[in-house]
Design a protein around this motif. Structure first.
Motif, PDB file in Angstrom:
ATOM      1  N   ARG A   1      -7.255   5.252  -1.911  1.00  0.00           N
ATOM      2  CA  ARG A   1      -7.007   4.629  -0.617  1.00  0.00           C
ATOM      3  C   ARG A   1      -7.878   3.391  -0.450  1.00  0.00           C
ATOM      4  O   ARG A   1      -8.911   3.237  -1.125  1.00  0.00           O
ATOM      5  CB  ARG A   1      -7.291   5.630   0.503  1.00  0.00           C
ATOM      6  CG  ARG A   1      -6.732   5.230   1.859  1.00  0.00           C
ATOM      7  CD  ARG A   1      -7.022   6.303   2.887  1.00  0.00           C
ATOM      8  NE  ARG A   1      -6.490   5.941   4.205  1.00  0.00           N
ATOM      9  CZ  ARG A   1      -6.663   6.666   5.288  1.00  0.00           C
ATOM     10  NH1 ARG A   1      -7.343   7.809   5.235  1.00  0.00           N
ATOM     11  NH2 ARG A   1      -6.152   6.278   6.449  1.00  0.00           N
ATOM     12  N   ASP A   2      -7.485   2.503   0.454  1.00  0.00           N
ATOM     13  CA  ASP A   2      -8.221   1.253   0.642  1.00  0.00           C
ATOM     14  C   ASP A   2      -9.620   1.460   1.208  1.00  0.00           C
ATOM     15  O   ASP A   2     -10.447   0.545   1.171  1.00  0.00           O
ATOM     16  CB  ASP A   2      -7.424   0.278   1.521  1.00  0.00           C
ATOM     17  CG  ASP A   2      -7.068   0.862   2.873  1.00  0.00           C
ATOM     18  OD1 ASP A   2      -7.351   2.057   3.098  1.00  0.00           O
ATOM     19  OD2 ASP A   2      -6.489   0.132   3.701  1.00  0.00           O
ATOM     20  N   ASP A   3      -9.933   2.663   1.714  1.00  0.00           N
ATOM     21  CA  ASP A   3     -11.282   2.933   2.206  1.00  0.00           C
ATOM     22  C   ASP A   3     -12.180   3.534   1.130  1.00  0.00           C
ATOM     23  O   ASP A   3     -13.308   3.952   1.398  1.00  0.00           O
ATOM     24  CB  ASP A   3     -11.240   3.859   3.428  1.00  0.00           C
ATOM     25  CG  ASP A   3     -10.658   5.233   3.108  1.00  0.00           C
ATOM     26  OD1 ASP A   3     -10.248   5.454   1.942  1.00  0.00           O
ATOM     27  OD2 ASP A   3     -10.599   6.081   4.021  1.00  0.00           O
ATOM     28  N   LYS A  22     -17.859   5.395  -2.206  1.00  0.00           N
ATOM     29  CA  LYS A  22     -16.586   4.710  -2.363  1.00  0.00           C
ATOM     30  C   LYS A  22     -16.178   4.654  -3.839  1.00  0.00           C
ATOM     31  O   LYS A  22     -16.998   4.337  -4.706  1.00  0.00           O
ATOM     32  CB  LYS A  22     -16.660   3.298  -1.781  1.00  0.00           C
ATOM     33  CG  LYS A  22     -16.831   3.273  -0.261  1.00  0.00           C
ATOM     34  CD  LYS A  22     -16.758   1.856   0.277  1.00  0.00           C
ATOM     35  CE  LYS A  22     -16.963   1.834   1.780  1.00  0.00           C
ATOM     36  NZ  LYS A  22     -15.930   2.611   2.502  1.00  0.00           N
ATOM     37  N   HIS A  44      -2.939   3.866   3.214  1.00  0.00           N
ATOM     38  CA  HIS A  44      -2.713   2.570   2.564  1.00  0.00           C
ATOM     39  C   HIS A  44      -3.449   2.627   1.229  1.00  0.00           C
ATOM     40  O   HIS A  44      -4.681   2.638   1.185  1.00  0.00           O
ATOM     41  CB  HIS A  44      -3.241   1.438   3.439  1.00  0.00           C
ATOM     42  CG  HIS A  44      -2.952   0.074   2.888  1.00  0.00           C
ATOM     43  ND1 HIS A  44      -3.709  -0.496   1.894  1.00  0.00           N
ATOM     44  CD2 HIS A  44      -1.971  -0.823   3.160  1.00  0.00           C
ATOM     45  CE1 HIS A  44      -3.225  -1.693   1.594  1.00  0.00           C
ATOM     46  NE2 HIS A  44      -2.168  -1.907   2.353  1.00  0.00           N
ATOM     47  N   PHE A  45      -2.680   2.665   0.124  1.00  0.00           N
ATOM     48  CA  PHE A  45      -3.272   2.884  -1.189  1.00  0.00           C
ATOM     49  C   PHE A  45      -3.432   1.571  -1.963  1.00  0.00           C
ATOM     50  O   PHE A  45      -2.680   0.614  -1.769  1.00  0.00           O
ATOM     51  CB  PHE A  45      -2.411   3.849  -1.998  1.00  0.00           C
ATOM     52  CG  PHE A  45      -2.386   5.246  -1.433  1.00  0.00           C
ATOM     53  CD1 PHE A  45      -3.520   6.045  -1.474  1.00  0.00           C
ATOM     54  CD2 PHE A  45      -1.235   5.759  -0.865  1.00  0.00           C
ATOM     55  CE1 PHE A  45      -3.505   7.330  -0.956  1.00  0.00           C
ATOM     56  CE2 PHE A  45      -1.202   7.044  -0.344  1.00  0.00           C
ATOM     57  CZ  PHE A  45      -2.352   7.830  -0.389  1.00  0.00           C
ATOM     58  N   VAL A  46      -4.411   1.582  -2.875  1.00  0.00           N
ATOM     59  CA  VAL A  46      -4.669   0.412  -3.717  1.00  0.00           C
ATOM     60  C   VAL A  46      -4.702   0.769  -5.203  1.00  0.00           C
ATOM     61  O   VAL A  46      -4.885  -0.109  -6.051  1.00  0.00           O
ATOM     62  CB  VAL A  46      -6.005  -0.272  -3.318  1.00  0.00           C
ATOM     63  CG1 VAL A  46      -5.901  -0.862  -1.920  1.00  0.00           C
ATOM     64  CG2 VAL A  46      -7.179   0.698  -3.408  1.00  0.00           C
ATOM     65  N   GLY A  74       0.778  -1.227   0.000  1.00  0.00           N
ATOM     66  CA  GLY A  74       0.000   0.000   0.000  1.00  0.00           C
ATOM     67  C   GLY A  74       0.808   1.276   0.000  1.00  0.00           C
ATOM     68  O   GLY A  74       0.249   2.367   0.150  1.00  0.00           O
ATOM     69  N   SER A 117     -13.694   3.004  -6.782  1.00  0.00           N
ATOM     70  CA  SER A 117     -13.031   1.715  -7.030  1.00  0.00           C
ATOM     71  C   SER A 117     -11.854   1.833  -7.989  1.00  0.00           C
ATOM     72  O   SER A 117     -11.024   0.923  -8.071  1.00  0.00           O
ATOM     73  CB  SER A 117     -14.038   0.707  -7.589  1.00  0.00           C
ATOM     74  OG  SER A 117     -14.605   1.179  -8.799  1.00  0.00           O
TER      75      SER A 117
END
Length: 549
Positions: free
Chosen positions: A73-75, A124, A58-60, A22, A126
């Motif tokens: 971000r993961d959120d 959110k 924490h990145f995705v 991440g 994606s």
């Protein structure tokens, strides 16, 4: 996990790398804060971006426009930094040099039933994408949002570019799922499901809209569109189904599979739009307003990754083959490229990029290729190696140099911070096993200092090795001479390299020499280097077994 790269994104002269844990690293030109390091300085090696949140990020997902960057971000929140003249950061403020939250999506979700007040659950996201001065996001419902310098419809139904610092929904895809989206300077291309949801099959249709002055929308004309329109070559009835799309400044490239019922997979690359620098790969400098296949690519190659720079295009096959074409032999905007004679000019057909690590044509376990204005980055070895080539100024290639490189050069990966992090993690584990006092494994300040110096020396040795032999230092392949002795005879090693080199390798050595020589500014030093090389070549031609020093 901190060493494995899962995605790269490339801007005009900067690169982002997302790791499996991440983290996001950046390097290259730092103006406008595009590197996200809290400053505007150039970075010659990959460095971690600054954290815009005290709790850590924490990145995705990552994306790069010309001078700005995005991260997911993961959120499900979107963060942005860099240039903001057109509102491409999603706010009305100045340029940002650290990641900042795009606030707009916070209040677009459904009411939070777990609370009694009017708090909403944030919408959110994606996926994020960027290009030119635009930013885009696909939310968890498959809807598309766009902001920055966006194509919009005028009151009379015409086309214009509108600057917006607020993400705007693209209502044309209501009732469908946007799966992929990309953009060039002023045009957008999207792969959208034919039904309400995407089932992963052959139900993708390709749409395009925006500026079309070079035919980059693939609609058969040069008329701009304010709203998405289906590209007929990839409509619902087409025998081809799109699986990858990319946009250059004024051209578009698409990877598509042929619909087949005999389990045989056939893929091809299609290009359209501006062609004056050979970026379409059709063998001419003509532009085209309809998708045409790049016939010069091998028909049996299954292409897994595609990207476009301003005026060049690159693809990667599952077997590790890499091809580039367009401006300056597929290097992009490199006006100082040191090609000459029949080798000079743009590549009108795909050129195969050779792999320095194997001295062959294929890279090991390739994952992704990404193109900037004048450089290209390849992720190989399942994410554990990065290669870059093209313009090197401002540290764009991530190898510690500002010199252009016309063959793949190893990016300094993993970066120094990751090495130290790994060492510290191991040290902490040893200390925890032996108690607070540390016992025999307790690390002293002196030892830590020595380890830091060793890490720096390892990086320095690797740079020297790349400079001389054009490939990273691999301790598993150290010369026998060095394994048996503490003395490394660099003259003999260079002699062996020259004796074993074929014509193509010698040509590459000459290119390296010319590039190195051009970076020497002192006239006396440059003359001395030329004299030494001349003496060296004369001694070889006379059969003498030594080099001048």
């Amino acid at each position: 996990m901190s060493r494995k790269v899962i995605a790269v994104a490339v801007g005009e002269a900067h690169t982002l790398a997302l790791t499996a844990d991440g983290s996001v690293f950046s390097w290259g030109r730092g103006t406008f804060g595009r590197l996200g390091t809290s400053k505007n300085d150039d970075e010659l090696f990959p460095v971690p971006i600054a954290s815009g949140d005290p709790s850590g990020l924490h990145f995705v997902g990552i994306a790069s426009g010309a001078y700005h960057s995005l991260a997911l971000r993961d959120d499900g929140s979107v963060w942005s930094w860099g240039y903001n003249a057109y509102g491409q950061l999603g706010n009305d403020g100045e340029n940002q040099s650290i990641p900042c939250l795009v606030e707009h999506f916070k209040d677009l979700g459904l009411p939070d039933e777990s609370t009694e007040d009017s708090t909403k659950t944030p919408l959110k996201i994606s996926a994020v994408k960027a290009g030119g001065m635009m930013s885009m996001a696909i939310d968890s419902h498959g809807s598309l949002w766009i902001w920055g310098n966006c194509p919009q419809a005028t009151d009379d139904g015409g086309f214009c570019l509108l600057s917006s610092d607020i993400p705007l929904p693209v209502w044309s895809f209501h009732g469908h799922t946007v799966v992929k989206v990309v953009c060039g300077n002023e045009h957008v291309v999207a792969a959208v499901s034919t039904g309400e949801t995407f089932n992963g099959g052959d139900d993708l249709v390709c749409y395009a809209w925006g500026n079309n002055n070079h035919g980059q929308l693939g609609l058969g004309d040069n008329e701009s569109r304010a709203r998405p329109q289906v590209i007929s070559t990839f409509n619902k009835e087409s025998p081809w189904v799109v699986y990858e799309i990319a946009c250059g400044a004024f051209h578009t490239a698409i990877l598509a599979n042929k619909k087949s019922y005999d389990q045989e997979i056939v893929s091809n690359c299609w290009t359209f739009g501006l062609g004056e620098n050979g970026q379409l790969g059709h063998g001419t400098t003509k532009s085209t307003s309809l998708p045409e296949p790049v016939d010069a690519l091998p028909q049996d190659a299954f292409l897994i990754s595609l990207d476009c720079g301003l005026f060049h295009t690159s693809v990667v096959s599952s077997a590790g083959d890499v091809w580039s074409w367009g401006m300056e032999k597929g290097l992009g905007l490199c006006p100082d490229a040191s090609f000459s004679g029949t080798d000079s000019g743009d590549a009108l057909f795909p050129l195969r990029i050779r792999a320095p690590e194997t001295n062959g044509i294929r890279f090991t376990s390739p994952m992704q290729v990404a193109c900037g204005a004048a450089h290209t980055v390849l992720v190989s070895d399942n994410g554990y190696k990065l290669w870059a080539w093209g313009r090197g100024r401002s540290g764009t290639l991530g190898n510690g140099s500002i010199t252009d490189c016309y063959i793949p050069s190893a990016v300094m990966w993993p970066p120094h911070d990751v090495i130290l992090q790994d060492k510290k993690s191991k040290e902490d584990q040893m200390v925890s096993k032996t108690g607070e006092d540390g016992g025999e494994f307790a690390e002293t300040e002196e030892l830590n200092s020595l380890r830091t110096k060793l890490s720096l020396m390892e990086r320095y040795a690797n740079l020297l090795h790349i400079s001389i032999f054009r490939k990273p230092l691999d301790e598993r392949k150290l010369p026998q001479l060095l394994q048996e002795s503490s003395v490394f005879d660099i003259k003999k090693e260079l002699e062996d390299v020259l004796e074993k080199a074929d014509d193509e390798e010698l040509t590459r050595l000459e290119m390296f020499y010319e590039g190195m020589l051009s970076s020497v500014k002192d006239k006396l030093m440059k003359r001395r280097v030329k004299e030494l090389v001349k003496e060296c070549l004369l001694s070889l031609s006379n059969g003498r077994q030594h080099y001048p020093v």
